[in-house]
Design a protein around this motif. Structure first.
Motif, PDB file in Angstrom:
ATOM      1  N   LYS A 100       0.774  -1.404   0.420  1.00 43.04           N
ATOM      2  CA  LYS A 100       0.178  -0.338   0.045  1.00 43.04           C
ATOM      3  C   LYS A 100       0.609   1.200   0.145  1.00 43.04           C
ATOM      4  CE  LYS A 100      -3.802   0.563   2.501  1.00 43.04           C
ATOM      5  NZ  LYS A 100      -4.842   1.020   3.173  1.00 43.04           N
ATOM      6  N   CYS A 131       2.373   1.775  -3.692  1.00 42.53           N
ATOM      7  CA  CYS A 131       1.448   2.074  -4.416  1.00 42.53           C
ATOM      8  C   CYS A 131       1.180   3.488  -4.140  1.00 42.53           C
ATOM      9  CB  CYS A 131       0.155   1.251  -4.117  1.00 42.53           C
ATOM     10  SG  CYS A 131       0.431  -0.386  -5.042  1.00 42.53           S
ATOM     11  N   SER A 132       1.037   3.783  -2.811  1.00 40.67           N
ATOM     12  CA  SER A 132       0.458   5.933  -2.765  1.00 40.67           C
ATOM     13  C   SER A 132       2.003   6.462  -3.156  1.00 40.67           C
ATOM     14  CB  SER A 132       0.958   5.902  -1.388  1.00 40.67           C
ATOM     15  OG  SER A 132       0.138   6.930  -0.691  1.00 40.67           O
ATOM     16  N   TYR A 164      -3.261   4.250  -7.839  1.00 37.91           N
ATOM     17  CA  TYR A 164      -3.326   4.379  -6.448  1.00 37.91           C
ATOM     18  C   TYR A 164      -4.336   2.945  -6.303  1.00 37.91           C
ATOM     19  CZ  TYR A 164      -3.487   3.994  -1.413  1.00 37.91           C
ATOM     20  OH  TYR A 164      -4.009   3.563  -0.444  1.00 37.91           O
ATOM     21  N   CYS A 172      -3.826  -0.692  -7.759  1.00 37.41           N
ATOM     22  CA  CYS A 172      -2.427  -0.946  -7.332  1.00 37.41           C
ATOM     23  C   CYS A 172      -2.743  -1.295  -6.617  1.00 37.41           C
ATOM     24  CB  CYS A 172      -1.567   0.250  -7.114  1.00 37.41           C
ATOM     25  SG  CYS A 172       0.697   0.270  -6.584  1.00 37.41           S
ATOM     26  N   ILE A 173      -2.931  -1.318  -5.498  1.00 37.43           N
ATOM     27  CA  ILE A 173      -3.230  -1.866  -3.987  1.00 37.43           C
ATOM     28  C   ILE A 173      -4.394  -3.072  -4.404  1.00 37.43           C
ATOM     29  CG2 ILE A 173      -3.240  -0.047  -2.527  1.00 37.43           C
ATOM     30  CD1 ILE A 173      -5.828   0.695  -1.375  1.00 37.43           C
ATOM     31  N   ALA A 191      -2.168  -5.166  -2.954  1.00 43.65           N
ATOM     32  CA  ALA A 191      -2.038  -4.973  -1.293  1.00 43.65           C
ATOM     33  C   ALA A 191      -3.082  -6.254  -1.104  1.00 43.65           C
ATOM     34  CB  ALA A 191      -2.247  -4.416  -1.132  1.00 43.65           C
ATOM     35  N   TRP A 192      -4.181  -6.545  -1.544  1.00 40.26           N
ATOM     36  CA  TRP A 192      -5.272  -7.132  -1.153  1.00 40.26           C
ATOM     37  C   TRP A 192      -5.157  -8.689  -2.460  1.00 40.26           C
ATOM     38  CZ3 TRP A 192      -8.628  -6.593   2.196  1.00 40.26           C
ATOM     39  CH2 TRP A 192      -8.588  -5.557   3.198  1.00 40.26           C
ATOM     40  N   ASP A 230     -10.686   2.605   1.742  1.00 46.38           N
ATOM     41  CA  ASP A 230      -9.402   3.191   1.922  1.00 46.38           C
ATOM     42  C   ASP A 230      -9.376   5.097   1.505  1.00 46.38           C
ATOM     43  OD1 ASP A 230      -6.235   1.626   1.804  1.00 46.38           O
ATOM     44  OD2 ASP A 230      -6.270   4.139   0.272  1.00 46.38           O
TER      45      ASP A 230
END
Length: 267
Positions: free
Chosen positions: A126, A129-130, A177, A180-181, A185-186, A207
């Protein structure tokens, strides 16, 4: 309000704030209030999307991650799954807070959704990605992610589908973003599930990112102050009945918050 309920409520709120985004939190002290560095998030003008940028850590390139992932419209899918089934599940995600309130067996899954902080692979993805997509933030970036978990055993599963949803006013950077997560991330996260026959469970995860301002030195002062506060909170919670699922959840969330703060302070 009883001490027990107060601790559970404030500990949960502190963890939620931290996991939405450290920058979005108003106060991360939990049981005690602190002057967090996120107060700088209210400054006008562009800021950073991640503390990684403030600390001078280059964003990681996640393009090669999850090689088995493939597109399904604006969603990401992992592996060979029944697309019709996961789409139907993602269209009506469950509210984990209500499930856990009605039946404590869902508390571990609720905790799992809330506690992706610290230096875990989820949190690292995360932040990177941010840092990569929100390099210059001028406004809030808010997304809801529909997450579908495929059961792999009596008490576990993993995320096979993640679809972000954003409002009409979302910027291209915010959409990048969220995309990307969803993927990095997930997708493929291991997930605790209570026993049951259902092969798929869908949950909604929010988020929020706000612009972060201030210098590294300013953030370091606040981070160390918050570490002290959360450490005190943990000591207070450990004096309670840890056999109570809600007390145990509060302990887990505060521990996760401490790990996140220590990770950030070490950058």
């Amino acid at each position: 309000m009883s001490t027990r309920k107060l601790i559970c409520t404030l500990a949960g709120l502190a963890a939620v704030c931290a996991l939405l985004s450290y920058a979005a939190s108003e106060r991360l002290g939990g049981l005690r209030g602190g002057s967090t560095a996120s107060a700088a998030a209210h400054h006008a003008g562009p800021g950073y999307g991640s503390y990684l940028q403030i600390a001078g850590v280059p964003a990681r390139d996640y393009d090669a991650a999850n090689a088995g992932a493939h597109r399904d419209g604006d969603a990401w899918v992992l592996g060979d799954v029944d697309l019709e089934a996961v789409r139907a599940a993602a269209a009506a995600p469950q509210d984990l807070d209500r499930l856990a309130e009605a039946d404590p067996k869902w508390i571990p899954t609720q905790t799992w959704k809330m506690r992706h902080g610290g230096a875990s692979p989820f949190a690292l993805a995360k932040e990177h990605c941010s840092a990569r997509h929100l390099a210059r933030m001028e406004a809030m970036c808010k997304a809801d992610i529909s997450v579908v978990v495929e059961r792999q055993g009596a008490g576990e599963g993993h995320v096979v589908y993640a679809r972000p949803a954003l409002g009409d006013g979302a910027t291209d950077d915010c959409r990048a973003y969220a995309d990307c997560i969803a993927r990095d991330a997930w997708l493929d996260r291991a997930t605790p599930l209570p026993d049951g026959p259902d092969p798929l469970h869908a949950f909604q995860a929010g988020d929020i990112r706000l612009p972060m301002h201030g210098t590294r030195d300013e953030w370091q002062v606040s981070l160390h102050s918050e570490i002290e506060l959360v450490t005190d909170n943990l000591a207070a919670i450990r004096q309670l009945d840890l056999a109570d699922p809600q007390i145990r959840q509060s302990l887990d969330l505060q521990q996760d918050l401490l790990e996140q703060l220590e990770w950030m302070a070490a950058l």
